[in-house]
Design a protein around this motif. Structure first.
Motif, mmCIF file in Angstrom:
data_model
loop_
_atom_site.group_PDB
_atom_site.id
_atom_site.type_symbol
_atom_site.label_atom_id
_atom_site.label_comp_id
_atom_site.label_asym_id
_atom_site.label_seq_id
_atom_site.Cartn_x
_atom_site.Cartn_y
_atom_site.Cartn_z
ATOM 1 N N ASP A 1 26.377 58.556 29.624
ATOM 2 C CA ASP A 1 27.693 58.345 29.030
ATOM 3 C C ASP A 1 27.522 58.553 27.531
ATOM 4 O OD1 ASP A 1 30.133 57.513 28.081
ATOM 5 O OD2 ASP A 1 30.269 55.775 29.406
ATOM 6 N N ASP B 1 39.656 49.435 31.404
ATOM 7 C CA ASP B 1 38.450 49.922 30.754
ATOM 8 C C ASP B 1 38.642 49.701 29.260
ATOM 9 O OD1 ASP B 1 36.124 51.386 29.988
ATOM 10 O OD2 ASP B 1 37.415 53.128 29.630
ATOM 11 N N ASP C 1 30.605 48.573 30.954
ATOM 12 C CA ASP C 1 31.148 49.891 31.273
ATOM 13 C C ASP C 1 30.106 50.741 32.000
ATOM 14 O OD1 ASP C 1 29.633 49.849 28.948
ATOM 15 O OD2 ASP C 1 30.790 51.427 27.954
#
Ligand code: FES
Ligand SMILES: [Mg+2]
Ligand SMILES: [Mg+2]
Lengths: 656, 656
Positions: free
Chosen positions: B401, B234, B379
């Protein structure tokens, strides 16, 4: 490390080498090519040189070396540089002729025989050949080169149309080309944002679209007129020829040819495979030699065409036999040579020029013609493409390419059968005592007086005789038989009342030219062993043709056209070739010389994606007949070792 | 060139640098990370250091530099090494916390708050998190990794079956995999002949089969049991986390995390783009920083797992926002930042590790999650994959997010809408006077006595206070409002009878902790400007949610699940967040913390080609709503700048 100098005469070229290196290798470093059919094994004796000054060390003793030493000659491959600087003379008979230099020097003017002129035009000057015959290099295919510029005008990005640059480009390109599978390399993506904005979303894309896949090779801003060239190369075992093509016009700009520099590792594919596999760095050397050869040709072409830039050559097409394709790509060729004779690949990946070190644009895709089997390669597929034998409306035809191997294809449209018979290099002059290539000084015709057995002959370019070329050998065989010097089985009639008939060191031989009349100060002879070699060569070719016909159940009469390919083919005397039983007894009108059809097919494929697609199709549908399976070929071969054949009914028109 | 030495305290690390270099860069060379949210522009003031010995030269004069100089501080980014060697102390407040070191030192034992523990577990120890929750890293997808060994036993070659090696392999592989589009690179072809004969036509092929195309990555003789690992990464703007996966077992072997070393070029993606585009070699530096960051993580993992070889890591999957993906691949990110905000690519090519310099097997394919737009990246797509929101049976869900940007996705099955609102980095502690990340010493909870206005607080790990983290800021905002210190518009009630309420250099501020009680010897305050920043941040997120709902004509009530992603999300106090109007007023049970869903999605995709295919599908069907088009978002944003909102009917359960 200390080095020694070796000076090669008559060229006067000097190189510095390390002690321990042999003279054949040293000559290679000096870019001087010495014949070495056995690949430097010390067995063929063709690399003889004269050491004028200094002393070399013999690698090992041998009968051949000792015999040559008596005549003041040394085997270049067996002579090692030791403590002293050397001066080495290369006799004419050991030097590779410089084909190209020859062409340029004599400028195809006076004194060049018709056969040589046609041969040279064919090999070196395909451009002119096409022009002379008003041949279209596209040969009927549409101009649609394997690499082309596509100009796109995309809608500009906005908050309302905020697709990413890549999607915008791909969608626009799809509309333009109908291609859905489009690949853009990371290197181009990295700067794509800038590129497409220089002229407000107008760009030119260099595209290679093949088999439903499009590879983006370059992206430039705006709609400029970009030059666009390609190189088509016929990679022959002996000779390499390159064509510079203007992909926008669909024309041949120029052409250049030279020896395959791999020759220093041996004359035939087998010696080269052995060298590649057995020598340390052998694969690297053999691979690099062909790359160097091609780079030299490209430089030649660029020098000739001063306005063309290396980087404007954007694509390359090659056609060569299966071994050449393996060596060109650096693929281990070992199993081509070992039973059951398996190539690593018949269809080759497209690679980038920079992966191979080819000196054109580094991103240029390099295509290789697909092969069919270990001994039926891309050159034959390319030639078949050229003949159009694979097209739906084709009549039954036979394609023959006689070189070291005799490769042949028989078929019409949907069906194509092919085989390769190891004819041996006899017709290329190799393995024959005084055999040589069709160059200056080669005997290409002769007459033998049936009573006195005196010989008159004609040499290429009227040079003093150096040896006998392929045509000369076929002619000679026919004449030896016609005058009864040999019988139908090739046996010499040693009782004949002429000093020309004698027993030489290895058996009966017939003197064609006395030493005094030659350039090499040795009697030029044909020996009984030479004749046996020639019979085996012609027998193999004929047996191959018969086998293909048998496999599909056809007779000679079904064949409408016989295409004779290759440099050799073009100056072959057809009646002679039929008379000795090399070619079938068909009317001469059915024979067609097609010259370097491998090169011509490569040009077609480079200029037309449709031709390239057809080439894939042809390679895919060719059925390969392995002659070593079963007895059919061997039976045919044995029946063919007579002049013209055991079964005379096959040659109703021949009277020898 | 002459160099000077710079010694950094308290670490005591010394580096040699050339004169003219600034101290921020010098620290980077020493692998010491100093905060630099403005990217070294000299405007954020976070890079303050103390020059203990030697004299540096100021790059230029500025108000900020002058003010700091009064306190004996220098801006590292503006101080240039000149004639003298320097000793430089980095105060705690300027140093980047070493997350990972922290984890290892405190070993998650005593004195770690629950929030920190969960945060750290989440970010650094996903393995354990999965274990704790009995989560399967495959999350229901079948184990079918993007790279796998396929074992083939082919019929041996013979004169009767004399197909070339490549055809033999491809046909056999097709039978095994049903894949028709198979690519084998030249490098493998070169030695294929030997490879397949070592164990008589038994081989193992390392294959990456994606979207109907199979890429052969390696070919080994025989059917050995080969280890096979992959790395899922990530790539966060701030934090980079890597997972070592055993592709044969479908398990997480270990995990490691660290700061993104690009931090020295700025805290947010915009500063990094500016640096990449404007500085000489900027792109190279920014690209190399993330490669170095990832290589460090890989080395960490390999050190932890001593038996695993670098070369056994055969594939890599990355998920990051669009800018991170561009910088990781070295793609020019410039147009992401400029209206109309266009990324070069949303779908990225698969590249080889060696092209990027990633230290795993050089031929390992490296995949990047597809993005949707400049500010909705891979992401988010990865997180969406993890939530299964794109699956046919999904109920209406919202994924949020919250980082520098607030990205959100709303949808169910076939339809997915997404947007990104520039929340600013306030919740990450940036742009807030005493903001900091959730690390040791960060205030995360507080109580304010409504009569005396005295403050009690709790810090992470019970450290002496260094600043306030995101949770603390949200809690603080709620408490400031509840006690009437600020009004609904965030205005400070300056008349309140407490010394904590005062007018600071830039306006009203409220003292949370007096200097004497802190680790930094300064009063820790929240200023009116900080509150305005927080209101803008929470307002942007809420307005984004409202806009998505408006676009599809849904109400809050339709939302079945709200997925809260990201390290921040995991220790967010939901009632607080609803109270200040950051999140919609829904029952707490509807909220689900999903942690680092980007990383989890990346693991899933690496372990399952089916998950990876789903990711492509998700990215393709997400409709991106550009908030700067039209007035809808702006209207919603302005209405959201109150606590909790202008329209109180939207928050029936909030009473502030
Ligand atoms: S002021 Fe130095 S990094 Fe921002
Ligand atoms: Mg040829
Ligand atoms: Mg993230």
């Amino acid at each position: 490390m200390d080095t020694r100098s070796v000076t090669f005469l008559p060229a006067g070229v000097k190189v510095a080498v390390e002690p321990g290196i042999d003279l054949l290798t040293a000559a290679g470093k000096a870019n001087i090519e010495i014949k070495a059919p056995c690949g430097g094994d010390g067995t063929c004796g063709k690399c003889a040189v004269i050491i004028k000054s200094g002393k070399a060390k013999a690698r090992r003793e041998s009968y051949l070396a000792t015999r040559l030493a008596e005549k003041g000659l040394n085997l270049a491959c067996q002579s090692l540089v030791e403590d002293e600087d050397l001066v080495v003379e290369i006799p004419k008979i050991s030097a590779m002729g410089k084909h190209q230099v020859l062409v340029e020097n004599v400028a195809l003017g006076e004194g060049v025989s018709d056969a040589l002129r046609e041969y040279l035009l064919n090999v070196w000057q395909l451009k002119d050949l096409f022009k002379q015959k008003h041949e279209d290099p596209l040969h009927g295919y549409p101009l649609n080169p394997l690499c082309r510029w596509v100009q796109l005008t995309m809608p500009a990005a906005s908050l309302q149309d905020n697709r990413d640059d890549l999607s915008r480009l791909v969608l626009s390109l799809r509309k333009e080309t109908k291609c859905t599978d489009i690949n853009i390399p990371l290197s181009l993506l990295r700067k794509l944002g800038d590129t497409i904005r220089v002229e407000n979303f107008k760009i030119s894309i260099l595209l290679s679209e093949v088999g439903g896949k499009a590879e983006v090779i370059a992206i430039e801003p705006g709609h400029r007129h970009q030059p666009l060239y390609g190189i088509a190369v016929d990679i022959g075992t002996t000779t390499v020829v390159a064509y510079l093509l203007d992909l926008r016009k669909g024309t041949i700009v120029d052409t250049a040819g030279t020896h395959n520099r791999q020759a220093r590792f041996g004359d035939d594919v087998i010696s080269r495979i052995v060298y590649a596999v057995d020598e340390p760095d052998g694969m690297k050397d053999v691979h690099q030699s062909i790359i160097d050869t091609i780079n030299t040709l490209i430089q030649d072409l660029l020098v000739k065409q001063r306005k063309i830039n290396e980087a404007d050559i954007r694509v390359m097409m090659t056609a060569g036999n299966t071994t050449m394709a393996h060596l060109f790509l650096g693929i281990n060729p070992q199993y081509i040579r070992l039973e059951p004779y398996i190539p690593t690949a018949n269809f080759f990946p497209v690679v980038k020029a920079q992966e191979l070190g080819i000196r054109v644009h580094p991103d240029a895709p390099v295509f290789c013609f697909p092969a069919v089997a270990s001994y039926v390669g891309g050159d034959i597929v390319s030639g078949t493409l050229f003949t159009a034998m694979g097209k739906a409306d084709a009549q039954v035809s036979l394609l023959i390419d006689i070189g070291t191997n005799g490769e042949m294809v028989l078929g019409a449209g949907d069906w194509l059968v092919t085989c390769s018979c190891s004819a041996g290099p006899a017709f290329e002059g190799s393995g024959i005592t005084f055999g040589m290539r069709a160059m200056h000084g080669a005997i290409e015709h002769m007459q033998i007086n049936p009573e006195t057995y005196e010989v008159s002959y004609a040499t290429i370019n009227n040079g003093r005789p150096l040896g006998i070329c392929g045509t000369g050998l076929i002619d000679g065989l026919a004449k030896l038989r016609r005058t009864g010097i040999i019988d139908r089985a090739g046996k010499f009639q040693t009782h004949l009342p002429t000093p020309r008939m004698r027993i030489g060191e290895v058996g009966p031989e017939f003197v064609l030219v006395w030493a005094a009349d030659t350039e090499i100060d040795r009697d030029i002879v044909i020996s009984e062993a030479d004749v046996k070699n020639l019979l085996r060569a012609k027998g193999a070719v004929f047996a191959g043709i018969r086998t293909l016909l048998n496999v599909v159940g056809f007779e000679f009469g079904s064949i409408e056209t016989v295409y004779v390919a290759g440099g050799f083919g073009n100056y072959l005397n057809i009646p002679d070739a039929i008379a000795i039983g090399l070619l079938p007894d068909l009317p001469v009108e059915k024979y067609k010389f097609i010259g370097n059809s491998s090169a011509k097919g490569a040009c077609m494929a480079l200029l037309s994606a449709e031709a390239w697609a057809e080439a894939q199709d042809v390679a895919g549908k060719m059925t390969y007949i392995e002659l070593s399976v079963g007895n059919m070929f061997m039976d045919e071969f044995i029946s063919s070792l007579f002049i013209p054949h055991t079964d005379l009914t096959l040659f109703p028109n021949v009277d020898l």
